[in-house]
Design a protein around this motif. Structure first.
Motif, PDB file in Angstrom:
ATOM      1  N   GLY B   6       9.128  31.521  18.135  1.00 24.39           N
ATOM      2  CA  GLY B   6       8.300  31.259  19.313  1.00 24.39           C
ATOM      3  C   GLY B   6       8.579  32.261  20.425  1.00 24.39           C
ATOM      4  O   GLY B   6       7.657  32.793  21.050  1.00 24.39           O
ATOM      5  N   LEU B   7       9.855  32.552  20.637  1.00 23.13           N
ATOM      6  CA  LEU B   7      10.226  33.485  21.710  1.00 23.13           C
ATOM      7  C   LEU B   7       9.723  34.888  21.403  1.00 23.13           C
ATOM      8  O   LEU B   7       9.194  35.583  22.288  1.00 23.13           O
ATOM      9  N   VAL B   8       9.873  35.303  20.125  1.00 22.30           N
ATOM     10  CA  VAL B   8       9.389  36.636  19.734  1.00 22.30           C
ATOM     11  C   VAL B   8       7.878  36.730  19.943  1.00 22.30           C
ATOM     12  O   VAL B   8       7.367  37.722  20.481  1.00 22.30           O
ATOM     13  N   MET B  62       4.573  26.766  18.217  1.00 23.35           N
ATOM     14  CA  MET B  62       5.986  26.671  17.830  1.00 23.35           C
ATOM     15  C   MET B  62       6.703  25.640  18.711  1.00 23.35           C
ATOM     16  O   MET B  62       7.492  24.834  18.219  1.00 23.35           O
ATOM     17  N   LEU B  63       6.427  25.686  20.012  1.00 23.49           N
ATOM     18  CA  LEU B  63       7.090  24.742  20.924  1.00 23.49           C
ATOM     19  C   LEU B  63       6.666  23.305  20.603  1.00 23.49           C
ATOM     20  O   LEU B  63       7.488  22.385  20.576  1.00 23.49           O
ATOM     21  N   ALA B  64       5.354  23.135  20.331  1.00 28.17           N
ATOM     22  CA  ALA B  64       4.853  21.805  19.994  1.00 28.17           C
ATOM     23  C   ALA B  64       5.539  21.296  18.723  1.00 28.17           C
ATOM     24  O   ALA B  64       5.921  20.121  18.626  1.00 28.17           O
ATOM     25  N   TRP B  65       5.722  22.204  17.763  1.00 28.61           N
ATOM     26  CA  TRP B  65       6.379  21.849  16.511  1.00 28.61           C
ATOM     27  C   TRP B  65       7.814  21.390  16.777  1.00 28.61           C
ATOM     28  O   TRP B  65       8.276  20.373  16.240  1.00 28.61           O
ATOM     29  N   LEU B  66       8.521  22.127  17.652  1.00 36.34           N
ATOM     30  CA  LEU B  66       9.895  21.748  17.995  1.00 36.34           C
ATOM     31  C   LEU B  66       9.931  20.343  18.595  1.00 36.34           C
ATOM     32  O   LEU B  66      10.814  19.546  18.305  1.00 36.34           O
ATOM     33  N   PHE B  67       8.934  20.039  19.450  1.00 38.10           N
ATOM     34  CA  PHE B  67       8.911  18.731  20.092  1.00 38.10           C
ATOM     35  C   PHE B  67       8.590  17.639  19.082  1.00 38.10           C
ATOM     36  O   PHE B  67       9.182  16.560  19.125  1.00 38.10           O
ATOM     37  N   VAL B  68       7.665  17.908  18.169  1.00 35.03           N
ATOM     38  CA  VAL B  68       7.296  16.898  17.190  1.00 35.03           C
ATOM     39  C   VAL B  68       8.483  16.609  16.270  1.00 35.03           C
ATOM     40  O   VAL B  68       8.752  15.465  15.916  1.00 35.03           O
ATOM     41  N   ARG B  69       9.235  17.669  15.914  1.00 41.59           N
ATOM     42  CA  ARG B  69      10.425  17.477  15.062  1.00 41.59           C
ATOM     43  C   ARG B  69      11.611  16.946  15.859  1.00 41.59           C
ATOM     44  O   ARG B  69      12.634  16.617  15.278  1.00 41.59           O
ATOM     45  N   ASP B  71      13.706  18.682  17.764  1.00 46.24           N
ATOM     46  CA  ASP B  71      14.820  19.579  17.474  1.00 46.24           C
ATOM     47  C   ASP B  71      15.723  19.650  18.709  1.00 46.24           C
ATOM     48  O   ASP B  71      15.468  20.380  19.653  1.00 46.24           O
ATOM     49  N   LEU B  72      16.808  18.865  18.689  1.00 43.24           N
ATOM     50  CA  LEU B  72      17.635  18.703  19.884  1.00 43.24           C
ATOM     51  C   LEU B  72      18.527  19.905  20.181  1.00 43.24           C
ATOM     52  O   LEU B  72      19.216  19.932  21.204  1.00 43.24           O
ATOM     53  N   SER B  73      18.523  20.899  19.291  1.00 41.23           N
ATOM     54  CA  SER B  73      19.311  22.093  19.587  1.00 41.23           C
ATOM     55  C   SER B  73      18.581  22.972  20.601  1.00 41.23           C
ATOM     56  O   SER B  73      19.123  23.964  21.066  1.00 41.23           O
ATOM     57  N   VAL B  74      17.338  22.606  20.935  1.00 35.47           N
ATOM     58  CA  VAL B  74      16.608  23.339  21.970  1.00 35.47           C
ATOM     59  C   VAL B  74      16.746  22.563  23.276  1.00 35.47           C
ATOM     60  O   VAL B  74      16.457  21.369  23.334  1.00 35.47           O
ATOM     61  N   LEU B  75      17.212  23.237  24.304  1.00 34.83           N
ATOM     62  CA  LEU B  75      17.528  22.596  25.588  1.00 34.83           C
ATOM     63  C   LEU B  75      16.355  21.775  26.122  1.00 34.83           C
ATOM     64  O   LEU B  75      16.505  20.626  26.536  1.00 34.83           O
ATOM     65  N   LEU B  76      15.167  22.391  26.105  1.00 42.71           N
ATOM     66  CA  LEU B  76      13.997  21.736  26.688  1.00 42.71           C
ATOM     67  C   LEU B  76      13.691  20.420  25.972  1.00 42.71           C
ATOM     68  O   LEU B  76      13.362  19.418  26.614  1.00 42.71           O
ATOM     69  N   PHE B 153      12.337  28.251  25.108  1.00 43.79           N
ATOM     70  CA  PHE B 153      12.950  28.210  23.779  1.00 43.79           C
ATOM     71  C   PHE B 153      14.475  28.306  23.825  1.00 43.79           C
ATOM     72  O   PHE B 153      15.106  28.580  22.820  1.00 43.79           O
ATOM     73  N   GLU B 154      15.056  28.121  25.011  1.00 45.55           N
ATOM     74  CA  GLU B 154      16.501  28.264  25.125  1.00 45.55           C
ATOM     75  C   GLU B 154      17.235  27.234  24.262  1.00 45.55           C
ATOM     76  O   GLU B 154      16.864  26.071  24.229  1.00 45.55           O
ATOM     77  N   ARG B 155      18.303  27.702  23.583  1.00 43.59           N
ATOM     78  CA  ARG B 155      19.107  26.800  22.740  1.00 43.59           C
ATOM     79  C   ARG B 155      20.195  26.124  23.551  1.00 43.59           C
ATOM     80  O   ARG B 155      20.596  26.615  24.603  1.00 43.59           O
TER      81      ARG B 155
END
Lengths: 152, 659
Positions: B6-8, B62-69, B71-76, B153-155
């Motif tokens: 996502g960041l790239v 990508m961000l939406a995917w992180l939220f749906v999953r 993924d707690l390793s992402v700060l946001l 996308f910060e970890r």
């Protein structure tokens, strides 16, 4: 009128009209802002320079311990707000916010009554860590400093 | 991995925006057709704009995917989501925070640029290139903001056990779609702004420019209208205060762009149809976008404290302020440099449709100035150490000073002819609305003598305007009436309906605040309400105390109302869930408070006659906009299709070929 507007400088005429209206709106707004602004007071401000009764103001301070008294109608409460130097009695009718408790900060919107009681139309208390009235956030900082100063 | 991709993608989109800006700007420096390389560079701008939009959209996905999953390793995600939230709120969590909402903004802007690049063929190519370069310039600011101070996308390390959750006030289906709606509106205005800049740079301010810009303004305006209407309804039922508009700075932040967009829409209409108001339209384009930036600044900088203010980091506030200064300052400078070169458009008489539109444009701008001053004043005084707040006692009468005359002109304007007309010609059509206004005025004064001046005038003018707004349809073949005319009629009618609802709400509402025991009956207006029971209930991530009220209208069969006082666990917070019952003539609004020591429950009840008309009117306004938009797009396509056919015929049989 039609002939005058049809003249060569219609754009100029329109510009002048628009400017006059906008400046008029600005002046009107400035006048109304001075009259209708609701100022923020803490109890010591009210003690030193009381606002005229009936004028809309906002009052901020700490709800004093043991001061909340529910009236017989079940929906009106009386309590006292203080800032360490002065206190103001407050009356409010309505459903209080969740975090409205004794010893906690509150901002009340309303006006002073002739007898020196503040009649609140609305109470703003801290909702959670992320959302609190701006005045409350600043007030807590100032109070923290005071406490530190006292203990030193 | 998803976060890094996502960041790239975001960096690539930013790089393409830079390329789009530089190639567009460079290709415009040369003279027409003298430079092959410049022409080729100009040809590159459209594909780059499309690609930039696609990359930004992928990054957002990508961000939406992180939220749906979750993924707690992402700060946001860790800060704003929780694993046991319902799916829709996980998805809505993507934009229910500062970083995500900024990424959404950049994405929508990228997609809008891509759409312009793909479909807009009516303007000279140079103007489009300048427009897309301006759009890239605006986008770059947002990309810089995201990449340098708000990276979504910060970890985070170590990975927390579970997330913080979403603010319970925001866990509402209506609110899940409220921010995107407003963003579409803001971004639409940024496209209009880019068109204005493009037209200024290439000196193409004319009807063609207005026609190209108009669908974007219309689209933005529809989204803003829906966003404001939905936001108002949300505040009404979610906050449990019974009010539908609080003149909160955040509400004003959405109202100001709407006012500017409304003015822009109408002046663009004059420019497209009559080639008048050229400079004024450009100016409004700049103002409308400035207002959406001011709105973003107010809401996102942390200068205001509210549920909307996610970013309380002063660095971010300054970043947005700098962006604001660059955009508005730059646009005003360009306007100052080029405005004198815009030649005067066609003239018109003092009684004409143009003149009525000018009147309303000026009135809308004056209301905008009033709202802007009222919103900024507390911020200015606070800088000098005095804390004030500005509320309805300022906004209501000051707004009405301009809004009420505007409604009168709104009733007359659509009946007037372009260029030159006489009042005598339209006088007869106005007899009915005029009489209706006077009749309502007198009847209200007789039946409700204590009514305030503003609700009284609002009610009377609303009825008059409602009748006058459908008069343009008289004498027309309804099947052949163009869609934009229908749009105008529906929108104007919608405004009358909304104003009627507002006036009725403020004049005729009745409120009861009581403490009642289970079994007690309370009356409010024509209703008698029995508090039958109070029971605990539980939801997926909350528990609540729910009142069972049996409400009966003038002794009729009772309706069940179930207001709740809800307690959320993550984050811990209590909210009042009001219960509403809607009838054709109004709405009953019930809230339950806390339990007193004497075993009585606090109840707050309102009977609000005709209050739903406010939001019904708002939706009608938006529907009218949608009709006009569809009509404009269809006629645009038709024109393009015909132009292409003519061109094809010419190719098949070149002019002068006499064989």
């Amino acid at each position: 009128m039609a002939a005058a507007v049809k003249a060569k400088h219609q754009r100029l005429v329109l510009l002048v009209i628009a400017l006059v209206v906008l400046i008029g709106a600005g002046l009107l707004a400035a006048w109304a802002l001075r009259n209708q602004a609701s100022y923020f007071y803490v109890p010591s401000d009210i003690a030193s320079d009381p606002p005229e009764a009936g004028r809309a103001i906002r009052l901020g301070g700490m709800v004093q311990e043991g001061s909340i008294q529910r009236q017989a109608d079940g929906v009106t409460i009386d309590f006292v707000v203080g800032d360490g130097k002065a206190v103001v009695p407050v009356r409010f009718s309505g459903i209080t916010p969740d975090l409205f408790v004794e010893g906690s900060g509150v901002v009340a919107e309303g006006h002073m009554m002739p007898d020196g009681t503040f009649l609140a139309d609305n109470l703003l208390a801290k909702h959670d860590e992320n959302y609190m009235p701006r005045e409350l956030a600043d007030m807590s900082d100032a109070q923290a400093k005071e406490v530190v100063a006292e203990t030193e | 991995m998803i976060a890094e991709i996502g960041l790239v993608l975001l960096w690539l989109a930013a790089a393409l925006a830079m390329l789009q800006l530089l190639s567009g700007a460079w290709s415009l420096t040369g003279k027409d057709g003298t430079d092959e390389l410049r022409a080729e560079t100009a040809g590159m701008v459209r594909p780059v704009a499309v690609m930039q939009g696609v990359l930004a959209a992928l990054s957002f996905a990508m961000l939406a995917w992180l939220f749906v999953r979750t993924d707690l390793s992402v700060l946001l995600v860790a800060l704003n989501s929780h694993s046991d939230k319902p799916f829709i709120f996980k998805l809505a969590g993507t934009w229910g925070n500062h970083e995500g909402s900024m990424l959404l903004w950049a994405t929508v802007m990228g997609l809008a640029g891509a759409l312009v690049a793909l479909v807009e063929r009516r303007l000279p190519e140079k103007t489009i290139v300048a427009t897309l370069a301006a759009q890239a310039f605006v986008s770059l600011g947002f990309y810089a903001f995201l990449l340098f101070s708000s990276n979504p996308f910060e970890r985070i390390s170590p990975v927390p056990a579970d997330g913080n959750g979403l603010n319970p006030l925001l866990q509402d289906i209506g609110l899940a779609f409220h921010p995107p709606t407003l963003y579409f509106g803001y971004v639409g205005l940024s496209v209009a702004f880019s068109f204005a800049v493009g037209a200024l740079i290439t000196r193409e301010v004319g009807p063609a420019f207005a026609r190209a810009m108009r669908p974007w303004v219309l689209g933005a305006w529809i989204f803003l209208t829906v966003g404001i209407t939905a936001g108002s309804y949300w505040a009404y039922y979610e906050l449990g205060w019974g009010g539908w508009w609080f003149w909160d700075p955040v509400e004003n932040a959405s109202l100001m762009p709407w006012l500017a967009a409304t003015a822009l829409l109408h002046s663009a209409g004059v420019l497209a149809a009559r080639d008048a108001l050229r400079t004024w339209t450009i100016m409004l384009g700049v103002v409308a976008f400035s207002m959406s930036m001011v709105g973003t600044f107010l809401v996102r900088s942390g200068i205001l404290t509210s549920v909307h203010a996610f970013a309380v980091d002063p660095e971010r506030g300054s970043f947005i302020l700098v962006l604001l200064a660059i955009y508005i300052g730059g646009a005003l400078t360009l306007f100052g440099l080029r405005a004198a070169t815009v030649t005067e458009g066609k003239q018109f008489a003092a009684v004409s449709r143009e003149a009525s539109l000018v009147f309303n444009n000026v009135a809308l701008t004056a209301i905008l100035a009033i709202v802007l001053l009222g919103t900024l004043y507390p911020l200015v005084t606070e800088a000098f150490g005095t804390r004030v707040s500005i509320g309805p006692p300022y906004f209501n009468p000051m707004g009405a000073v301009f809004a009420l005359p505007m409604m009168v002109v709104m009733a007359i304007g659509p009946l007037l002819r372009w260029r030159d007309d006489r009042f005598g010609r339209v006088g007869r059509a106005l007899i009915l609305p005029g009489l209706a206004t006077i009749a309502v005025l007198v009847a209200t004064l007789v039946l409700a003598p204590g009514i305030g001046v503003l609700p009284l005038l609002g009610l009377a003018l609303a009825v008059g305007l409602a009748i006058a707004s459908v008069i343009p349809l008289f004498g027309r073949n309804l099947r052949r009436t163009p869609l934009p005319i229908w749009g105008m009629v529906v929108s104007h009618l919608g405004l009358a309906v909304a104003v009627g609802g507002m006036a009725s709400e403020s004049a005729f509402s009745t409120e009861r605040l009581v403490a009642a025991q289970v079994g007690d009956t309370v009356t409010v207006g024509p209703w008698s309400i029995e508090l039958a029971a109070v029971e605990p209930v539980a939801g997926p991530n909350w528990t609540a105390l729910q009142a069972d009220m049996q409400a009966s209208y003038e002794g009729g069969a009772p309706t069940q109302m179930l207001p709740q006082s809800r307690t959320f666990t993550s984050p811990p917070q209590t909210t009042s869930e009001s219960a509403l019952h809607t009838r054709w003539n109004g709405q009953l609004y019930t809230v339950i408070g806390e339990l007193g020591e004497d075993g009585r429950w606090q109840l707050r009840l309102w009977w609000k006659p005709f209050v739903p008309l406010i939001w019904l009117g708002g939706l009608l306004v938006a529907l009218g906009g949608a009709l006009a938009l569809v009509g404009r797009i269809i006629s645009g396509w038709r024109r393009q299709y015909q132009a292409r056919r003519i061109a094809m015929r010419r190719e098949e049989r070149p002019v002068g070929d006499l064989r």
